[in-house]
Write an enzyme that holds these catalytic residues in place. Structure first.
Site, PDB file in Angstrom:
ATOM      1  CG  LEU A  39      10.799   1.126   4.067  1.00 33.01           C
ATOM      2  CD1 LEU A  39       9.883   1.787   5.096  1.00 33.01           C
ATOM      3  CD2 LEU A  39      12.105   0.700   4.718  1.00 33.01           C
ATOM      4  N   GLY A  40       9.096  -1.923   1.015  1.00 32.11           N
ATOM      5  CA  GLY A  40       8.275  -3.065   0.648  1.00 32.11           C
ATOM      6  C   GLY A  40       7.253  -2.668  -0.394  1.00 32.11           C
ATOM      7  N   GLY A  42       3.012  -3.705  -2.055  1.00 36.80           N
ATOM      8  CA  GLY A  42       1.765  -4.455  -2.042  1.00 36.80           C
ATOM      9  C   GLY A  42       1.167  -4.353  -3.425  1.00 36.80           C
ATOM     10  CB  THR A  43      -2.114  -5.336  -4.813  1.00 37.02           C
ATOM     11  OG1 THR A  43      -1.930  -6.660  -4.335  1.00 37.02           O
ATOM     12  CG2 THR A  43      -2.737  -5.382  -6.198  1.00 37.02           C
ATOM     13  N   GLY A  44      -0.185  -2.775  -6.319  1.00 32.93           N
ATOM     14  CA  GLY A  44      -0.326  -1.435  -6.883  1.00 32.93           C
ATOM     15  C   GLY A  44       0.372  -0.333  -6.125  1.00 32.93           C
ATOM     16  CB  VAL A  45       0.823   0.733  -2.937  1.00 34.41           C
ATOM     17  CG1 VAL A  45      -0.518   1.330  -3.319  1.00 34.41           C
ATOM     18  CG2 VAL A  45       0.646  -0.484  -2.040  1.00 34.41           C
ATOM     19  CB  SER A  46       6.313   0.927  -3.750  1.00 30.88           C
ATOM     20  OG  SER A  46       6.310   0.021  -4.835  1.00 30.88           O
ATOM     21  CE  LYS A  65       0.396   1.062   2.129  1.00 28.49           C
ATOM     22  NZ  LYS A  65      -0.706   0.186   2.621  1.00 28.49           N
ATOM     23  CG  ASP A 168      -4.743  -8.651   4.057  1.00 37.52           C
ATOM     24  OD1 ASP A 168      -4.708  -9.899   3.994  1.00 37.52           O
ATOM     25  OD2 ASP A 168      -4.110  -7.922   3.274  1.00 37.52           O
TER      26      ASP A 168
END
Length: 330
Positions: A39-40, A42-46, A65, A168
């Site tokens: 789906l998307g 981020g830093t260090g994670v999917s 995640k 954030d």
């Protein structure tokens, strides 16, 4: 749950919380990444879509995640600590405008996975990019105000009831379902505790955020800048600006006068980093005349939220009350 972009949220130093670490959920099997829809990231994670049908019975899907497999051991440790922190926070939140907690469990490879409510296939950032690519122009003003209302409701809950600064807010961290029928805030992994004065007073707390949406007081934290709940309001204002401009705040690429040039790829050499860093924490320019009078309410809300002086920005409660009083769609 950011789905791309050059400016991603960095890792947050791990800070133990009084509530302790989140306990893994028992008896839950997370499929291997290749067997789930991505789906998307981020830093260090999917983030993946996990469809569930235990014993043949259809159940609502989850968003999972996971730590990216390409991270080295030091990175994996850092990201797992942050994921544990997010799980601990999310487990204690329950609001219709915030992604819900479902489980925190260990995958077969030993990494921890955070399973969350599936809020929709796309982030607000995805929809902004699609609209830009299709040449559709700004979102309708009523859609912008609807997003403002629902995000503000989520922030009101975080600030007033949970005494938490999200830290954030940006379009990649707003998840949309359908035609804006559901609007939810995600990614609480860098949230900070607020005291009774709505201030981040813990000397160990560090505002992480994402540069383009960060208010001036957070940029000046090392020099004594005081961070309050209004830091989230500044970021909300810039998120509304994104919906009116279909752009990332302060990222001004040079105009290309060659109309025959169809190469729209990003050339880092053309990006003015000095101008970008100089603009951080300020209100980005907005072409009011081009938007027209129907956007007046959205423009005024953006202007109030993006005041450089934090005390002049409205609270989340004030935004909710004002928009509800003006008959914004629930």
């Amino acid at each position: 749950m950011a789905s791309g972009g050059a400016f991603k949220t960095p890792s947050k130093p791990s800070t133990p919380r009084p509530s302790g670490q989140s306990n893994p959920s028992p008896s839950i099997t997370i499929p291997a990444s290749p067997f789930m829809q991505k789906l998307g990231y981020g830093t260090g994670v999917s983030v993946y879509l996990m469809k569930r049908s235990p014993k043949g019975m259809p159940c609502s899907p989850w968003a999972v995640k996971k730590i990216n497999p390409g991270c080295d051991s030091n990175q994996r440790n850092t990201y797992q600590k942050r994921l544990n922190e997010e799980a601990s926070i999310l487990k204690n939140l329950q609001h219709p405008n915030i992604i819900g907690y479902r489980a925190f469990t260990e995958a077969k490879d030993g990494t921890m996975c955070l399973a969350m409510e599936y809020g929709g296939e796309k982030s607000l950032n995805d929809l902004i990019e699609e609209r830009k690519e299709n040449g559709l122009g700004p979102f309708p003003p009523e859609t912008i105000l609807r997003v403002a209302l629902h995000v503000a409701r989520g922030l009101k809950y975080l600030h007033n009831e949970k005494k938490l600064l999200h830290g954030d807010i940006k379009s990649p961290n707003v998840v949309i379902k359908g035609d804006f029928e559901s609007i939810k805030i995600c990614d609480v992994g860098v949230s900070l505790p607020l005291d009774e004065n709505m201030t981040v007073s813990d000397p160990k707390a560090v505002y992480i955020g994402t540069e383009a949406w960060t208010p001036k007081e957070a940029l000046e934290q090392a020099g004594g800048g005081v961070i309050t709940d209004r830091a989230d309001i500044f970021a909300l204002g810039l998120t509304l600006w994104e919906m009116m401009t279909l752009s990332m705040p302060h990222v001004n690429l040079p105009e290309d006068d060659d109309s025959d040039n169809t190469d729209a790829s990003f050339d880092e050499a053309d990006f003015d980093y000095d101008a970008f860093y100089e603009a951080l924490g300020t209100r980005p320019a907005l072409n009011v005349e081009e938007l027209g009078p129907t956007y007046q309410a959205a423009i005024e809300l953006f202007a109030l939220c993006s005041m450089e002086e934090a005390s002049k920005r409205p609270s989340a409660t004030h935004i909710v009350e004002a928009l509800e009083a003006n008959g914004i769609v629930q």
